[in-house]
Design a protein around this motif. Structure first.
Motif, PDB file in Angstrom:
ATOM      1  N   THR A 113       0.599  30.929 -29.292  1.00  0.00           N
ATOM      2  CA  THR A 113       1.646  30.645 -30.266  1.00  0.00           C
ATOM      3  C   THR A 113       2.794  29.884 -29.624  1.00  0.00           C
ATOM      4  OG1 THR A 113       1.076  32.684 -31.419  1.00  0.00           O
ATOM      5  CG2 THR A 113       3.188  31.689 -31.966  1.00  0.00           C
ATOM      6  N   GLU A 114       3.204  30.306 -28.431  1.00  0.00           N
ATOM      7  CA  GLU A 114       4.320  29.634 -27.749  1.00  0.00           C
ATOM      8  C   GLU A 114       3.959  28.200 -27.381  1.00  0.00           C
ATOM      9  OE1 GLU A 114       5.434  32.040 -24.438  1.00  0.00           O
ATOM     10  OE2 GLU A 114       6.578  33.432 -25.671  1.00  0.00           O
ATOM     11  N   THR A 115       2.758  27.970 -26.879  1.00  0.00           N
ATOM     12  CA  THR A 115       2.390  26.607 -26.502  1.00  0.00           C
ATOM     13  C   THR A 115       2.227  25.720 -27.720  1.00  0.00           C
ATOM     14  OG1 THR A 115       0.068  27.273 -26.393  1.00  0.00           O
ATOM     15  CG2 THR A 115       1.301  27.240 -24.332  1.00  0.00           C
ATOM     16  N   SER A 116       1.727  26.259 -28.831  1.00  0.00           N
ATOM     17  CA  SER A 116       1.597  25.425 -30.031  1.00  0.00           C
ATOM     18  C   SER A 116       2.965  25.069 -30.591  1.00  0.00           C
ATOM     19  CB  SER A 116       0.741  26.117 -31.084  1.00  0.00           C
ATOM     20  OG  SER A 116       1.385  27.272 -31.567  1.00  0.00           O
ATOM     21  N   HIS A 117       3.932  25.995 -30.535  1.00  0.00           N
ATOM     22  CA  HIS A 117       5.279  25.677 -30.998  1.00  0.00           C
ATOM     23  C   HIS A 117       5.956  24.681 -30.065  1.00  0.00           C
ATOM     24  CE1 HIS A 117       5.435  28.274 -34.391  1.00  0.00           C
ATOM     25  NE2 HIS A 117       5.251  29.388 -33.696  1.00  0.00           N
ATOM     26  N   ASN A 118       5.764  24.823 -28.778  1.00  0.00           N
ATOM     27  CA  ASN A 118       6.363  23.881 -27.826  1.00  0.00           C
ATOM     28  C   ASN A 118       5.760  22.498 -27.981  1.00  0.00           C
ATOM     29  OD1 ASN A 118       7.979  25.875 -26.823  1.00  0.00           O
ATOM     30  ND2 ASN A 118       6.671  26.323 -25.065  1.00  0.00           N
TER      31      ASN A 118
END
Length: 132
Positions: A113-118
């Motif tokens: 989730t964090e990498t997709s948002h970044n």
């Protein structure tokens, strides 16, 4: 007291009963047991490694419209932690495996989730026209 005890298990004599009982680990709290068995440095490392994904999962659950899988994994991990406070579940391989598997799934979900948002944020910044 022990001298008058008659074991009810077949094949277990009175002489074998007392040494067997003395060898048993019977801490009810797994975290105290880990602290005693492995020492303070590993205990702190283990508690940190467990608490970071769970705290991130809790913070994700507090956001509006949290993903269902994060809510389920966080709930399961919290209930297992409460279970470990009153029962030595980490000493049973299947329960221990399930707990660490769920912890890994929650960590992977949070990282994804964090990498997709970044990545989405960097793509939007790259496609914006320059302001004059």
């Amino acid at each position: 007291y022990v001298e008058s005890y008659v074991p009810s298990f077949p094949g277990l004599s009175l002489e074998a009963y007392q040494p067997m009982v003395l060898r048993l680990k019977s801490f009810d709290n797994n975290f105290i047991s880990i602290l005693v068995d492995l020492g303070l440095p590993f205990f702190l490392l283990y508690i940190t490694a467990i608490s970071i994904p769970i705290l991130k999962g809790i913070s994700r659950c507090r956001r509006p419209h949290p993903p269902a899988d994060v809510r389920i994994l966080t709930f399961l991990l919290l209930t297992m932690l409460v279970h470990f406070l009153i029962y030595d579940g980490l000493y049973y391989p299947t329960v221990c495996f399930l707990f660490h598997l769920l912890l890994g799934l929650l960590t992977a979900r949070i990282i994804r989730t964090e990498t997709s948002h970044n990545m989405a944020g960097s793509d939007m910044a790259a496609t914006r026209p320059a302001q004059a």
